[in-house]
Scaffold this active site. Structure first.
Site, PDB file in Angstrom:
ATOM      1  N   ARG B  45     -52.958  51.207  82.746  1.00  0.00           N
ATOM      2  CA  ARG B  45     -52.954  52.225  83.797  1.00  0.00           C
ATOM      3  C   ARG B  45     -52.851  51.504  85.133  1.00  0.00           C
ATOM      4  O   ARG B  45     -52.888  50.269  85.178  1.00  0.00           O
ATOM      5  CB  ARG B  45     -54.162  53.166  83.724  1.00  0.00           C
ATOM      6  CG  ARG B  45     -55.431  52.637  83.189  1.00  0.00           C
ATOM      7  CD  ARG B  45     -55.987  51.497  83.940  1.00  0.00           C
ATOM      8  NE  ARG B  45     -56.136  51.773  85.362  1.00  0.00           N
ATOM      9  CZ  ARG B  45     -56.283  50.871  86.302  1.00  0.00           C
ATOM     10  NH1 ARG B  45     -56.270  49.572  86.005  1.00  0.00           N
ATOM     11  NH2 ARG B  45     -56.417  51.188  87.562  1.00  0.00           N
ATOM     12  N   GLY B  46     -52.740  52.286  86.200  1.00  0.00           N
ATOM     13  CA  GLY B  46     -52.508  51.708  87.520  1.00  0.00           C
ATOM     14  C   GLY B  46     -51.029  51.859  87.815  1.00  0.00           C
ATOM     15  O   GLY B  46     -50.181  51.436  87.021  1.00  0.00           O
ATOM     16  N   ALA B  47     -50.722  52.455  88.963  1.00  0.00           N
ATOM     17  CA  ALA B  47     -49.345  52.850  89.245  1.00  0.00           C
ATOM     18  C   ALA B  47     -48.340  51.709  89.076  1.00  0.00           C
ATOM     19  O   ALA B  47     -47.352  51.854  88.341  1.00  0.00           O
ATOM     20  CB  ALA B  47     -49.264  53.466  90.638  1.00  0.00           C
ATOM     21  N   ARG B  88     -46.779  60.184  82.138  1.00  0.00           N
ATOM     22  CA  ARG B  88     -47.777  60.540  83.164  1.00  0.00           C
ATOM     23  C   ARG B  88     -47.034  61.002  84.415  1.00  0.00           C
ATOM     24  O   ARG B  88     -46.039  60.405  84.809  1.00  0.00           O
ATOM     25  CB  ARG B  88     -48.698  59.346  83.475  1.00  0.00           C
ATOM     26  CG  ARG B  88     -49.483  58.918  82.208  1.00  0.00           C
ATOM     27  CD  ARG B  88     -50.635  58.003  82.537  1.00  0.00           C
ATOM     28  NE  ARG B  88     -51.649  58.722  83.302  1.00  0.00           N
ATOM     29  CZ  ARG B  88     -52.661  58.111  83.936  1.00  0.00           C
ATOM     30  NH1 ARG B  88     -52.759  56.805  83.913  1.00  0.00           N
ATOM     31  NH2 ARG B  88     -53.557  58.815  84.583  1.00  0.00           N
ATOM     32  N   GLN B 197     -62.938  53.083  85.900  1.00  0.00           N
ATOM     33  CA  GLN B 197     -62.111  51.908  86.204  1.00  0.00           C
ATOM     34  C   GLN B 197     -62.808  50.935  87.146  1.00  0.00           C
ATOM     35  O   GLN B 197     -62.546  49.739  87.104  1.00  0.00           O
ATOM     36  CB  GLN B 197     -60.777  52.345  86.844  1.00  0.00           C
ATOM     37  CG  GLN B 197     -59.831  53.087  85.923  1.00  0.00           C
ATOM     38  CD  GLN B 197     -59.986  54.584  86.036  1.00  0.00           C
ATOM     39  OE1 GLN B 197     -61.046  55.093  86.409  1.00  0.00           O
ATOM     40  NE2 GLN B 197     -58.943  55.324  85.711  1.00  0.00           N
ATOM     41  N   ASP B 238     -51.257  55.994  94.006  1.00  0.00           N
ATOM     42  CA  ASP B 238     -50.348  56.338  92.909  1.00  0.00           C
ATOM     43  C   ASP B 238     -49.039  56.923  93.424  1.00  0.00           C
ATOM     44  O   ASP B 238     -48.018  56.858  92.754  1.00  0.00           O
ATOM     45  CB  ASP B 238     -51.028  57.300  91.937  1.00  0.00           C
ATOM     46  CG  ASP B 238     -52.107  56.566  91.161  1.00  0.00           C
ATOM     47  OD1 ASP B 238     -53.208  56.388  91.703  1.00  0.00           O
ATOM     48  OD2 ASP B 238     -51.819  56.116  90.037  1.00  0.00           O
ATOM     49  N   ASN B 248     -54.172  59.338  94.999  1.00  0.00           N
ATOM     50  CA  ASN B 248     -54.813  58.196  94.336  1.00  0.00           C
ATOM     51  C   ASN B 248     -55.907  58.756  93.436  1.00  0.00           C
ATOM     52  O   ASN B 248     -56.144  59.971  93.385  1.00  0.00           O
ATOM     53  CB  ASN B 248     -55.365  57.218  95.392  1.00  0.00           C
ATOM     54  CG  ASN B 248     -55.809  55.896  94.783  1.00  0.00           C
ATOM     55  OD1 ASN B 248     -55.094  55.328  93.952  1.00  0.00           O
ATOM     56  ND2 ASN B 248     -56.974  55.418  95.142  1.00  0.00           N
ATOM     57  N   LYS B 249     -56.570  57.882  92.735  1.00  0.00           N
ATOM     58  CA  LYS B 249     -57.607  58.264  91.774  1.00  0.00           C
ATOM     59  C   LYS B 249     -58.567  59.300  92.341  1.00  0.00           C
ATOM     60  O   LYS B 249     -58.951  59.227  93.503  1.00  0.00           O
ATOM     61  CB  LYS B 249     -58.366  56.999  91.380  1.00  0.00           C
ATOM     62  CG  LYS B 249     -59.473  57.183  90.360  1.00  0.00           C
ATOM     63  CD  LYS B 249     -59.019  57.886  89.100  1.00  0.00           C
ATOM     64  CE  LYS B 249     -57.777  57.310  88.484  1.00  0.00           C
ATOM     65  NZ  LYS B 249     -57.162  58.203  87.476  1.00  0.00           N
TER      66      LYS B 249
END
Lengths: 348, 348
Positions: B45-47, B88, B197, B238, B248-249
């Site tokens: 995960r993570g853009a 996603r 995370q 993101d 973002n998250k």
């Protein structure tokens, strides 16, 4: 009524709040030490409930006493009061309840009562504290419900419910009263890390009552507000200073800042016993720091690696400027709180 | 360098980020479908890392193709692109990487390349995307480190580290660069519910690097700021819209509001591939809602009762007015972002 804490003959019984919602287990306390441990380890938590538990623990302990005379009885009582006072530092209701039990003891001693008579009085006093707490919650609920629109999406943080009191709840009492009046309420419950009182306890209580409840992680509250999904916030309190600053579960401050940013009313509901006029402002309130394990683990699952430091302040302080109103059984108070609270009369 | 994702001969290997920090397990992807599943289930995960993974997945899938001619090869490629795009929705780097692979394919096809030649080019392109991402992070880190005081307590949310990129990290790249320059940095890592995370990945990375790291629950960030324990905030992104709004998250928005309330700089670090000039503002960014189980359970521990609803938006939008600066490998951009980002030149 949810069975937070009660006498069953010669013991004090509490639902184990650490095990909810997965299992409903009851803990039987046979001694004052058992009760103190239950408070310290959060079998029972919530400022008003801690006060009730401490009072019952003192009554239980003194009932078990084998003291032959009032002097020895008084010495033992003093020790148990110190034991109870050392369990948790932030919720002032604990100290309020101990003081009230001390006063009851002193009144009986002054009139020359016997050990048995003092013991009976302590028992009656603890029952009174329990029953008055339920009544306070109901009255507070009625006052608070006037602030709830006919249709309202209400965000709450932590658990200020039946489980945090002798019954009915403070913040959740306001919600229950509004629902009982036929208002259409839907609740957003912050899960409230690390102890998860919102997900585990608030949601459990409200689902049992048939109230529409949605659990969110704490970090979703801001976005729910931004999306227009929150009409008001109501939370409980562990201690309210003379100027209206509120110590409550960690995360309350963030919710209050976010509520103000979005123009959403932020209410605090608490019995008068939570108001500590002897503490000038929030910075003077002691904040308990609990074990890192509450943060690093959930059940047996390790969340954070070895080598990382951890902070775990259990409460935070919300400065009064973020608070729209404080709801107590005596009425609804607004800024300037240093005046409105002081003018509400001397503390019980 | 942490092993987020890499080729090992004929397969793509990733560290399973769902299992950290308790165990370091690697997942071997043998097909494009394996890679798509790994993205969807958050093995990776993570853009930026998602972009790299998608590119590698496409190259891997086409390498496995048994197509006899370029027409069939192109049809298969199109299908794999659709598969990857459906994993996603929020991180724009995914679509950016797919587009870049499509362009590489088109260039080769246009010049009449064979199936084998196109396949080789896709492989080289995925390597290039990987390597450029690491380089971008290092350049971004150098730009961002200029914003970090010699002594700084830095709060970050989620994981924008080596694990969220091909290596080094975006927000954590800024922190690493500052530390490498000899600045005394201490990091507060929001645990970042529900997927954790921050506690699991950011703390794990930084502890490995010997950087002073303290894990807090998300709801402690506000109090840490109020107590004066945060000098600046830096997070990843993101997707960044043309006006500077940042997806973002979940929880980033709350941190940004709190930072502004306390006069603390709030920085966003992201590669240029995260900037989506085709999306006008944050409200046009699709926000993924993930399974309720991420909220209701941690490991096998049930947090919320049956009967409670759950919300689980995986991201939120922080309006540009809360953002002090956006740090990319091209430089540091400030408000008005609609001008500064547009003038930074066309998208790569």
């Amino acid at each position: 009524m949810l069975p937070t804490i009660d006498w069953t003959g010669e013991t004090v019984v509490m639902i184990d709040q650490r095990k909810l919602p997965a299992s409903e287990v009851y803990v039987t306390c046979r001694t004052a030490q058992d009760v103190a441990k239950a408070i310290k380890t959060m079998v029972i938590r919530g400022a008003p409930a801690i006060g009730v538990a401490a009072a019952m623990g003192l009554a239980l302990g003194m009932r078990r006493s084998k003291a032959s005379g009032t002097k020895q009885f008084a010495t033992e009582f003093q020790k148990l009061c110190e034991l109870m006072a050392a369990t948790r530092p932030t919720a002032v209701n604990l100290f309020w309840a101990i003081d009230r039990m001390k006063q009851a003891f002193a009144e009986e001693a002054q009139r020359g009562a016997s050990v048995a008579e003092i013991s009976d009085r302590l028992m009656r006093e603890s029952h009174a504290i329990h029953d008055e707490d339920v009544q306070s919650c109901r009255t507070m609920g009625a006052h608070g419900a006037t602030l709830v629109p006919d249709t309202a999406r209400i965000l709450t943080h932590c658990n200020a419910g039946a489980l945090a009191t002798a019954g009915y709840g403070t913040a959740l009492g306001v919600i229950r009263a509004a629902a009982e009046q036929g208002k259409r309420v839907a609740v957003l419950a912050d899960e409230t890390r690390p102890f998860l009182q919102g997900a585990r306890l608030t949601a459990w209580e409200l689902v049992k009552d048939g109230i529409d409840t949605t659990v969110i992680t704490d970090n979703m509250a801001g976005t729910m507000m931004r999306l227009g999904d929150v009409d008001l916030v109501v939370v409980g309190a562990d201690r309210i200073a003379a100027n209206g600053d509120v110590a409550n579960k960690i995360g309350t401050y963030s919710v209050a800042v976010l509520a103000r940013e979005h123009g959403i009313p932020f209410y605090v509901a608490a019995p008068w016993s939570t108001i500590d006029l002897a503490t000038r402002d929030g910075d003077a309130i002691p904040i308990e720091e609990r074990t890192p394990r509450e943060v690093t683990h959930v059940g047996n699952t390790q969340l954070a690696p070895e080598g990382a430091r951890v902070r775990n302040p259990s409460f935070d302080v919300t400065p009064h400027k973020y608070i729209t109103a404080i709801i107590t059984e005596r009425g609804v108070y607004r800024a300037p709180f240093s005046e409105s609270l002081a003018n509400a009369g001397p503390r019980n």
